[in-house]
Design a protein around this motif. Structure first.
Motif, PDB file in Angstrom:
ATOM      1  N   LYS A  49       1.942   0.640 -10.156  1.00  0.00           N
ATOM      2  CA  LYS A  49       1.062  -0.486 -10.516  1.00  0.00           C
ATOM      3  C   LYS A  49       1.831  -1.423 -11.457  1.00  0.00           C
ATOM      4  CE  LYS A  49      -3.037  -2.276  -9.982  1.00  0.00           C
ATOM      5  NZ  LYS A  49      -3.490  -2.645  -8.605  1.00  0.00           N
TER       6      LYS A  49
ATOM      7  N   GLY B 115      -6.416   1.978 -11.179  1.00  0.00           N
ATOM      8  CA  GLY B 115      -7.104   1.806  -9.884  1.00  0.00           C
ATOM      9  C   GLY B 115      -6.543   2.655  -8.768  1.00  0.00           C
TER      10      GLY B 115
ATOM     11  N   THR C  44       0.875  -1.181   0.000  1.00  0.00           N
ATOM     12  CA  THR C  44       0.000   0.000   0.000  1.00  0.00           C
ATOM     13  C   THR C  44       0.908   1.226   0.000  1.00  0.00           C
ATOM     14  OG1 THR C  44      -1.095  -1.309   1.676  1.00  0.00           O
ATOM     15  CG2 THR C  44      -2.110   0.793   1.100  1.00  0.00           C
TER      16      THR C  44
ATOM     17  N   LYS D  22      -6.566   5.249  -6.067  1.00  0.00           N
ATOM     18  CA  LYS D  22      -7.696   5.864  -5.339  1.00  0.00           C
ATOM     19  C   LYS D  22      -7.307   7.280  -4.925  1.00  0.00           C
ATOM     20  CE  LYS D  22     -10.396   2.007  -3.700  1.00  0.00           C
ATOM     21  NZ  LYS D  22      -9.550   0.972  -4.417  1.00  0.00           N
TER      22      LYS D  22
ATOM     23  N   TYR E  34      -2.806   5.212  -3.111  1.00  0.00           N
ATOM     24  CA  TYR E  34      -3.791   6.232  -2.732  1.00  0.00           C
ATOM     25  C   TYR E  34      -3.126   7.596  -2.952  1.00  0.00           C
ATOM     26  CZ  TYR E  34      -6.148   2.395  -0.323  1.00  0.00           C
ATOM     27  OH  TYR E  34      -6.783   1.232  -0.033  1.00  0.00           O
TER      28      TYR E  34
ATOM     29  N   ASP F  30       0.044  -6.077  -7.638  1.00  0.00           N
ATOM     30  CA  ASP F  30      -0.982  -6.291  -6.587  1.00  0.00           C
ATOM     31  C   ASP F  30      -0.911  -5.176  -5.540  1.00  0.00           C
ATOM     32  OD1 ASP F  30       1.413  -6.812  -5.572  1.00  0.00           O
ATOM     33  OD2 ASP F  30       0.871  -8.703  -4.549  1.00  0.00           O
ATOM     34  N   SER F  31      -0.282  -4.043  -5.979  1.00  0.00           N
ATOM     35  CA  SER F  31      -0.187  -2.941  -4.972  1.00  0.00           C
ATOM     36  C   SER F  31      -1.421  -2.059  -5.098  1.00  0.00           C
ATOM     37  CB  SER F  31       1.036  -2.078  -5.282  1.00  0.00           C
ATOM     38  OG  SER F  31       0.786  -1.419  -6.543  1.00  0.00           O
ATOM     39  N   GLN F  32      -1.686  -1.247  -4.114  1.00  0.00           N
ATOM     40  CA  GLN F  32      -2.804  -0.300  -4.173  1.00  0.00           C
ATOM     41  C   GLN F  32      -2.278   1.084  -3.777  1.00  0.00           C
ATOM     42  OE1 GLN F  32      -6.229  -0.261  -5.094  1.00  0.00           O
ATOM     43  NE2 GLN F  32      -5.688   1.923  -4.795  1.00  0.00           N
TER      44      GLN F  32
END
Lengths: 653, 352, 143, 309, 319
Positions: free
Chosen positions: A417, A451, A382, A453, A426, A422-424
């Motif tokens: 990414k 993706g 993350t 956010k 923000y 598989d990271s997210q």
């Protein structure tokens, strides 16, 4: 004298709050005025024609235009009167717009003020003398300060235009900030791939002489005849011998040196070549970490260097160059995020700056392109990006927007990414600034395809909990407090003035704004020129901007220099000091106070020693005139009598 | 020659006499301010000071330091701004003036002025107007100072030349005698006591005054001596300590030089006449920058030469110096014109 | 007609590169100001001989203002340093001659400080209005 | 150490619900030879309620006490409770900044306050005036073998320009004192997080959520006890610990002790003398752990001596 | 001749051949009036005097004899003018032979004039701390300090600061330093319009004779001075009060940081106008702002012809 007075309406800008008809009428009664009229738009073409007609018909030998600020249209009108055969200095302006109509509310008082200002301008013009510029030879070399993308572009354009260029870069290699980037937005093409070839061109261009790891010591002279002293800092490696083989880097025992190129994300050796594509690809020793300097013994690099290029006794060297114009492209620096206590004041290893993250992303970076947490070298899942860190924040003294962070955040989020599928990611943001071509779509792609956010809100506190970094902020769209547990936090630190920018400005005699960015001569009409003739600006040193804008300005500055040097002779401004030899008593006070050393002593044919002005060096500041007790030296166009005439005109009314 | 009538003013009535003088006319009297004495217009409450010779002479009463000759204004023709006319307005009329308290040397000074300003061919109308309207009441000089040398230039402490009325201090009052008709007309208006009784005492006082002074030098042949030394370096050495300022000329009762300049503001202005002095560099500075008298030596040579040579040669022997000694007393560098003349005669004889 | 506040006569010497530009910026931003001030443009605050201030005051000015670039920001690099010294000496000297020092101010305003210029003009004009018209010297002696 | 003597303002909580804070403060002060002279006829400091209703009234109420201290000829008012401290500091700050405000406040008082007195917390006196060397001299039973985390609450160091004590973001005064008296202080990132303060009365859920997080992070960092310096924080963390467990579904039993009580223990005073048993959450387990730690220390010292000779 | 005068004559005699002339003090038209004596050859020395009435500042003449080799006799205050002229490069030190006279103060003729009638002085002599003046009809004895010029009452440089020969022993400054600006402080006790009227009244007597400018050693451009010039045209030749005030302001401003307080300007004023305190006020300001006194340090630059980037004593006005 026969003076013509032209009162401008400037549409309603002046006529709105000043009775222009009355001013024109009143002007008829001033001494020496033989023609007085008012006109809708004096600066328009028909307006200028009207002036030229009047000069010819009425045989005018002095013109006063009451309109806007002379800083705006003095040259325009001077050319107008010159075309009609009148010497361009037999002309004065009364500023009845910025200083009267736009700031006064009472029409009657405004009109009275306008009449006074016109009377003062008429009183002054009656004492004006026709002046004739002198021409002087021009040195057609160009000094470019700063080897970033803007400076390189300017240097290449000038060199291709046939000018000899001297490029001075503070760091060991050219390339500036762009060389540190992995990819560039919005096309995500590899930064060094598009920059590298340009760097090679600069390195190999026969018209470009490169001074890297060098700084400007002193600048004297004026446009067309600058003399620049350059300090070549000691690299402790003889660059004529060094081939850049990198052997010394491998063997150097001191491995904990601070690496400015990698922005300190990882250490390097005391002797190092900043990055593989460095131009020039030469090694340099950092004395603060080199054991030979600290403990006085080591000498490993000297031993193994195949060409014996190491020289610990090397000293700084001052070199002098003569140039005709200077292009300043010193770029920007980044806000020191350790000043923000709420974000951990720099004590958390996993809270890094975006430029450091760029080094992590970079294949030739310390982690060969693998994104690893500096604390435990684990791959973060993350990642939280924080925008506007030390930007748009009055309390930190950086109220302005740094222009390009929103875009590189989106880019870095996309790259993250790619690197870690598989990271997210923000992003805490306030407003997305994506004005350029393809910019908005790029950010949209980061959100939709990758993706990322986006959370609209400021981050209030970052602190460690366990091995996670807790990022607490508000989410104004949801209207709640938000806490994210991140593996890695990337701060988008704001762009501030380059370190040493202010001192350089004082050497160049150009002015800078409260934040240290250089002030252009006109924000809209002359963005790459400065108020000092012969000094031009390019890139972020004039204000934060992205690569396309910087390159654009690089070329713009180069074209300005090329047009300046299109003529072999430059005309000197005749508004300079002049000595009345009858009055001069050779008390030498003018020589002592002249900031430019533009006055010297000379013997008159009658054997009397008097002061004498070097026309090309005098910049027309008038300090000598205010200093000379008998008033022997008078600044043309601003003589004592002219200013006294304005004072007397006001108090006669 | 008018029959000289005489009057007497008792000591204690002198103040009333002064006040009456100032009723119908403008009266100038010497007044002490700080340690200097100068002639100012009389107003109630001013206490005249007659004991000592005034520091500055009385020439500012009728030859003011600044005088507007005329005012002018450019008037533009509204229809054709290129045409303009100049309107001139001058004020020559001067009020009736009485100057009380001059010394014989002051009064003689105006004789020099008259020679120049009232010459029949080109009289100076401004000066002429004031001269006719003014009247000088001179006081016999009973205690000449060591710096006085009026005797040497043909005057004396009791000399009445140039005055309209002569007052001589006697034991218990003032013996007043008329010299000119103007003086007589004025005195008749004032119905003063008859003065015959005191005329003998006054004569004694005047004779005593004349004896108190001897003449430091003889002006015979002086004019020729000056011309003889014209091109020598006598002046440079003799006047090395002079500062070339304007003190001696501006205090001198016989210096009458002036400068004329225009002062304009917008489209009106005035032409003014102001005192000037040959001791200033500007006095002889030419447009080209050349100055025939560049150093103070030449300028002082002109000052002495003018007074004792050029003026007398032009005006049948009248010396343009009344021996008042003001230039000696007030000179910052203690230049003594008597010593200059004595040294000058000596140097002329040597080189003969 | 309401007793119109008599306008004071204030003259301002402004350096062309900074303060004159600052006054322009104030104009462009329409920062309203009283109309008593008349601006004379000089190349640099260093050009302003203290005698100009004194000549203006003696010619009937109720107030004199000199404004240049902030120290270190002078277009000619040193002009305002000299001006700062000379004008500070003058400001302390005026009261000795009976001239109210509040009738003369010198200050530094850069080309971007339109707001600051509005404040300078407004405050200084108010300061001069509070002082009222400057005393005139009338003739004491005879001619 | 020269004789330190201050005017002492206990405040209403230390007369009632936080009696143990007052008792432990006085006992620690005696041992450290800091003379605390209670202000005669002191009245309510206005705390936060007055401030929310009327600034003028709040400052006047506080200034009344400051005027008495001024009359006592003292220049510093010391109070353990941060609520009172911030009331006094705000009064002094506003009155010195705005002369008109100062006149209005003084018009309400029979004796005017002339701003010659400054207000400090007892913690500040311990940390700045007494200093850790003098404190460590008094330690006889160091709190070996226990982890204690310091919880500062929001008033002790904030707002910075009014509080002017320690670091508003990263205070270390209590950490230092705890280490001086022998305890181990683990990293605790919730030092300054809000405990919910007075919401306990109106919206208890807020307190149980916020205080719950504080207790959770404390326990996760391995703390055996939490040191506090504010009666309200102590009440929310200790008294409401059962409510927190009920609302948030935790099962915490961690003692919440005043810094002065912990110092008292290390100076050899008994738990009952320091009224430690008055707290809602019992500290018996915590106290045993200290005893155990001490015994082990003695044992290991004996061994090292015997092995040496 | 006193032995001090003998010594001076001796020194001048041997220096005569390497100078064009020597400026010393000579007899005036009466015992209390001395005049600057220009010695071209030995016989001029007969008039030489060196006494308490030698009040002139011989340095006043150096500006008019710039390219000549000159010898000069200077007291303490005069020597400061020589230093200032050399420091500003207005005269060449090599053209100068300087005889320094340690001085215990000189008489102000104006003060003497107020105390007695000096129009017939026959003899004047000094006995320890008193001065005896004889005239044809009276004899008076005064305390020396009562007659001394104001500048001598606070003199900090009794011994010349520059000389080639020193006649007599050096004298340490004994006068109270704080007296220097007492007259300025007294003037500043009056409020503004009283001072305004004071100068209107005093300066109205001015006759624009420019003696104060011509005697000033620092006024090297006296023949081209703006007080009289048409170009630049600062003031007219009128004798109204504004022009007379402007003349004093021109002199004070051009002397800022250069005036050595020799006091000659006030001494020479024929109309007895107290203009020296104007220059004293300027010196006080320069001392306050730049901690600088003129005519002391040969290497220094007058404060208004140089600057500091950070001015210690000049605070920017806040708006």
């Amino acid at each position: 004298m026969r003076i013509g007075v032209f009162i401008c309406h400037c549409g309603s800008n002046i006529a709105g709050t000043v009775d222009v008809k009355k001013v024109a009428e009143e002007a008829k009664r001033f001494p020496h005025v033989v023609y007085s009229t008012d006109y809708m738009y004096t600066c328009s073409e028909p307006g200028q024609l009207e002036i030229q007609e009047a000069i010819k018909k009425e045989k005018l030998d002095g013109v006063v235009v009451a309109s806007c600020s002379p800083r705006m249209h003095e040259n325009t009108f001077r050319r107008t009167v010159e075309k009609a055969g009148l010497n361009r200095y037999m002309f004065e302006m009364a500023n009845i717009r910025e200083h009267v109509s736009w700031v006064g509310v009472d029409k009657e008082a405004n009109t009275k003020k306008a009449i006074d200002l016109v009377r003062m301008a008429v009183a002054k013009v009656t004492l004006n003398q026709p002046l004739f510029p002198k021409s002087f030879k021009v040195n057609k070399n160009v000094l470019v300060i700063g080897g970033g993308v803007a400076g390189m572009q300017a240097a290449l354009d000038c060199a291709d235009g046939g000018l000899k260029v001297i490029l001075v870069e503070k760091n060991p290699s050219i390339g500036g900030k762009m060389a540190k980037l992995d990819k560039t937005f919005p096309t995500i093409d590899c930064s060094i791939c598009i920059l590298g070839p340009k760097m090679v061109d600069v390195g190999q261009h026969e018209n470009i002489k490169l001074y890297t790891y060098s700084e400007i010591e002193e600048i004297s002279g004026y446009v067309g005849n600058y003399e620049v002293k350059i300090r070549k800092k000691a690299t402790y490696v003889d660059w004529t011998k060094c081939t850049g083989c990198g052997l010394c880097m491998e063997k150097c025992p001191s491995k904990k040196a601070f690496d400015p190129f990698n922005e300190g994300i990882a250490p390097t050796t005391a002797i190092n070549i900043p990055f593989p594509q460095a131009i020039p690809k030469k090694a340099k020793i950092d004395p603060n970490y080199c054991r030979q300097f600290i403990k006085g013994k080591c000498g490993v690099c000297a031993k193994i260097c195949p060409v014996q290029a190491i020289d610990y006794e090397m000293q700084d060297e001052i070199v002098t160059e003569k140039v005709g114009a200077i292009i300043v492209a010193t770029g920007y620096s980044l806000f020191d995020h350790t000043k923000i206590k709420e974000y951990g004041a720099g004590k958390y290893l996993d809270v890094i700056t975006s430029i450091q993250y760029e080094r992590l992303l970079n294949a030739s970076g310390p982690t060969s392109g693998h994104i690893l947490r500096p604390s435990d070298n684990k791959e973060p899942k993350t990642i939280v990006f924080v925008a506007c860190v030390g930007s748009r924040d009055k309390s930190l003294g950086v109220p302005y927007c740094s222009n390009f962070c929103c875009m590189y955040i989106a880019k870095q989020a996309i790259l993250t990414k790619d690197h870690i599928p598989d990271s997210q990611s923000y992003v805490f943001y306030m407003d997305i600034r994506a004005p350029g071509k393809g910019y908005e779509e790029f950010v949209r792609r980061a959100q939709e395809e990758y993706g990322v956010k986006y959370i609209r809100g400021r981050v209030s506190r970052i602190f460690k909990r366990g091995d996670k970094m807790v990022v607490r902020g508000s989410d104004t769209l949801l209207g709640t407090q938000v806490e994210l547990e991140a593996d890695l936090v990337v701060l988008a630190t704001g762009a501030i003035a380059e370190e040493g920018a202010r001192e350089l400005a004082e050497k160049l005699r150009i002015s800078y704004d409260p934040y240290g960015f250089y002030i252009e001569s006109h924000p809209k009409l002359r963005p790459v020129e400065t108020n000092t003739a012969g000094v031009f600006l390019a890139g972020a040193c004039q204000g934060p901007k992205d690569i396309p804008a910087s390159v654009g300005q690089g070329s713009a500055a180069a074209s300005k220099v090329l047009s300046l040097f299109s003529k072999d002779l430059l005309e000197s401004d005749p508004q300079i000091a002049h000595v009345n030899e009858m009055l001069c008593v050779d008390c030498k006070k003018c020589i002592q106070t002249c900031p430019y050393g533009a006055i010297e002593e000379k013997k008159t044919p009658m054997g009397k020693i008097v002061a004498s002005v070097i026309e090309t060096v005098c910049q027309g500041c008038g300090l000598c005139t205010a200093t000379c007790p008998p008033g022997a030296i008078q600044l043309q166009q601003f003589t004592d009598n002219q200013l006294l005439a304005e004072v007397k005109a006001f108090f006669h009314a | 020659m008018v029959m000289s009538m005489s009057w007497f003013i008792p000591e204690n009535e002198f103040d009333i006499f002064v006040k009456n003088l100032s009723k119908k006319r403008r009266l100038f009297v010497p007044v002490k301010e700080n340690s200097i004495v100068r002639f100012v217009e009389f107003k109630d409450g001013i206490k005249p000071y007659f004991e000592k010779q005034a520091t500055s002479s009385a020439k500012n009463t009728i030859f003011p330091q600044t005088e507007t000759l005329f005012r002018f204004e450019y008037k533009k023709d509204p229809k054709d701004l290129k045409k303009f006319s100049v309107e001139i307005s001058e004020t020559i009329e001067a009020p009736e003036t009485v100057v009380l308290g001059t010394r014989p040397c002051d009064a003689r000074g105006f004789l020099v002025f008259d020679k120049v300003f009232l010459n029949p061919k080109h009289p100076d109308i401004y000066y002429q107007n004031r001269r006719e309207k003014s009247l000088f009441i001179t006081m016999t000089c009973t205690d000449p100072e060591p710096t006085c040398f009026c005797k040497a230039v043909g005057s004396s402490p009791a000399d009445s030349l140039g005055s309209d009325i002569l007052i001589t201090k006697v034991k218990d009052g003032f013996f007043v005698e008329t010299i000119t008709e103007k003086g007589e007309k004025l005195l008749n208006e004032l119905n003063l006591k008859d003065g015959d009784a005191y005329s003998k005492e006054a004569e004694k006082v005047k004779d005593e005054a004349n004896e108190k002074l001897e003449s430091p030098f003889d002006t015979k042949g002086l004019s020729a001596d000056i011309l003889k030394l014209f091109n020598t370096n006598f002046w440079e050495k003799e006047l090395a300590h002079c500062l070339s300022c304007g003190v001696c000329t501006y205090l001198c009762p016989t210096c009458y030089c002036f400068n004329i300049t225009d002062e304009t503001s917008d489209s009106e202005g005035e032409r003014i006449r102001t005192w000037d002095a040959c001791m200033f560099f500007h006095f002889t500075l030419e447009g080209s920058g050349h100055n025939p008298r560049p150093t103070k030596a030449e300028r002082f040579r002109n000052r002495v030469g003018h007074k004792f040579s050029y003026f007398p040669d032009r005006y049948d022997g009248m010396i343009a110096c009344c021996g008042c000694g003001r230039c000696i007393k007030s000179c910052p560098a203690s230049v003594d014109i008597r010593k200059v003349i004595i040294d000058l005669k000596e140097a002329a004889n040597e080189s003969a | 007609m309401a007793e119109e506040k008599k306008e004071a006569k204030i003259v301002g010497f402004l350096c062309n590169w900074c303060s004159y530009g600052g006054a322009d910026t104030a104009g462009v931003s329409r920062f309203k100001q009283p109309t008593d001030l008349r601006i004379i443009r000089v190349p640099c605050s260093g050009r302003v001989d203290p005698l100009f201030v004194v000549k203006a005051l003696e010619s009937g000015a109720d107030g004199v203002l000199v404004s240049g670039c902030h120290p270190r920001d002078c277009h000619y690099s040193e002009g305002n340093f000299y001006a700062r010294r000379r004008l500070e000496v003058l400001k302390r000297f005026l009261p000795f001659m009976g001239i109210d020092p509040n009738r003369f101010e010198y200050t530094w305003v850069s080309a971007s400080e339109g707001q600051r210029w509005q404040q300078v003009v407004t405050k200084f004009t108010e300061q001069i209005h509070n002082l009222g018209p400057a005393p005139k010297r009338e003739e004491k002696s005879d001619r | 150490m020269s004789k330190l003597s201050f005017a002492y303002y206990p405040g209403c909580s230390l007369e009632s619900s936080a009696k143990e804070y007052d008792v432990s403060t006085r006992k620690v002060a005696d041992i450290l030879k800091v003379e605390l002279i209670e202000i005669p006829d002191w009245s309510c400091c206005g705390a936060s309620p007055a401030h929310t209703v009327d600034h003028l009234f709040a400052s006047a109420v506080a200034a009344r006490n400051l005027a008495i201290v001024e009359e006592m000829g003292r220049d510093t008012l010391v109070t353990p409770c941060p609520e009172c401290l911030s009331a006094f500091k705000k009064a002094i700050y506003n009155m010195s900044k705005d002369d008109g405000f100062k006149k209005k406040v003084n018009s309400l008082l029979d004796k005017p306050f002339n701003l010659n007195v400054e207000a400090k917390s007892f913690l500040q006196i311990l940390y700045e005036d007494v200093g850790k060397e003098n404190i460590s001299k008094k330690v006889i039973k160091p709190l070996i073998g226990v982890n204690i985390v310091p919880y500062y609450g929001c008033l002790l160091t904030r707002p910075p320009d009014v509080a002017q004590f320690d670091d508003p973001e990263n205070p270390i005064s209590m950490d230092t004192i705890l280490e001086t008296i022998g305890a181990n202080v683990p990293y605790f990132s919730y030092k300054l997080e809000c405990c919910g303060a007075a919401y306990g009365v109106t919206k208890r859920r807020i307190v149980t959520k916020l205080s719950g997080d504080i207790l959770k992070t404390a326990i996760e960092s391995g703390a055996d006890a939490v040191a506090v310096a504010c009666p309200l924080c102590q009440q929310n963390l200790d008294l409401r610990q059962d409510q927190i467990n009920r609302d948030q579904g935790f099962d915490f039993h961690i003692p919440i002790l005043y810094i002065t009580q912990l110092m008292g223990l290390s100076f050899g005073l008994s738990a009952s003398e320091l009224m430690i048993d008055k707290h809602n959450v019992k500290s018996d387990h915590f106290l045993e752990k200290i005893e155990k730690g001490l015994k082990e220390k003695e044992k290991s010292e004996k061994e090292s001596i015997s092995s040496k000779n | 001749m006193t032995d001090r005068e003998e010594k001076i004559s001796e020194l001048i005699k041997n220096e005569l051949n390497n100078v064009d002339f020597f400026i010393a003090y000579g007899r005036g038209y009466d015992p209390i009036h001395v005049k600057p004596l220009f010695v071209y050859e030995e016989k001029d020395l007969d008039d030489l005097v060196m006494n308490i009435f030698c009040v002139h500042n011989n340095a006043s003449y150096l500006k008019t004899v710039k390219d000549k080799k000159v010898g000069i006799v200077v007291k303490g205050c005069d020597s400061r003018a020589v230093v200032q002229l050399i420091q500003e490069g207005l005269i060449n030190r090599d053209n100068l032979r300087i005889i320094g006279i340690p001085c215990t103060g000189v008489i102000s003729i104006k003060k003497l004039k107020e105390k007695m009638d000096i129009s017939r002085v026959t003899e004047a002599k000094v006995e320890s701390d008193s001065v005896i003046i004889k005239t044809s009809d009276e004899e008076k004895r005064f305390e020396k300090d009562d007659l001394l010029a104001d500048k001598c009452l606070w003199c900090q440089y009794p011994t010349p600061v520059i000389y080639d020969h020193l006649v007599g022993e050096t004298i340490e400054p004994s006068r109270p330093k704080e007296l220097e600006y007492k007259i300025v402080e007294e003037m500043e006790k009056e409020d503004l319009n009283v001072r305004f009227e004071y100068w209107n009244k005093e300066l109205s007597r001015c006759i624009r004779c420019y003696a104060c400018r011509n005697v000033c050693p620092m006024c090297v451009c006296q023949d081209q001075c703006v007080m009289e010039s048409r170009n630049p045209h600062w003031i007219s030749l009128k004798s109204n009060i504004t022009e007379k005030v402007m003349i004093q302001l021109i002199h004070a401003i051009h002397l800022a940081g250069r005036c050595v307080s020799c006091g000659e300007c006030e001494r020479v004023c024929p109309m007895d106008i107290p203009i020296f305190k104007i220059k004293q006020k300027m010196n006080q300001i320069v001392e306050e702002l730049f901690d600088y006194k003129a005519g002391i340090d040969l290497e220094a630059t007058p404060p208004l012809y140089t600057f500091q980037v950070e001015e210690a004593k000049i605070k920017e006005r806040e708006w």
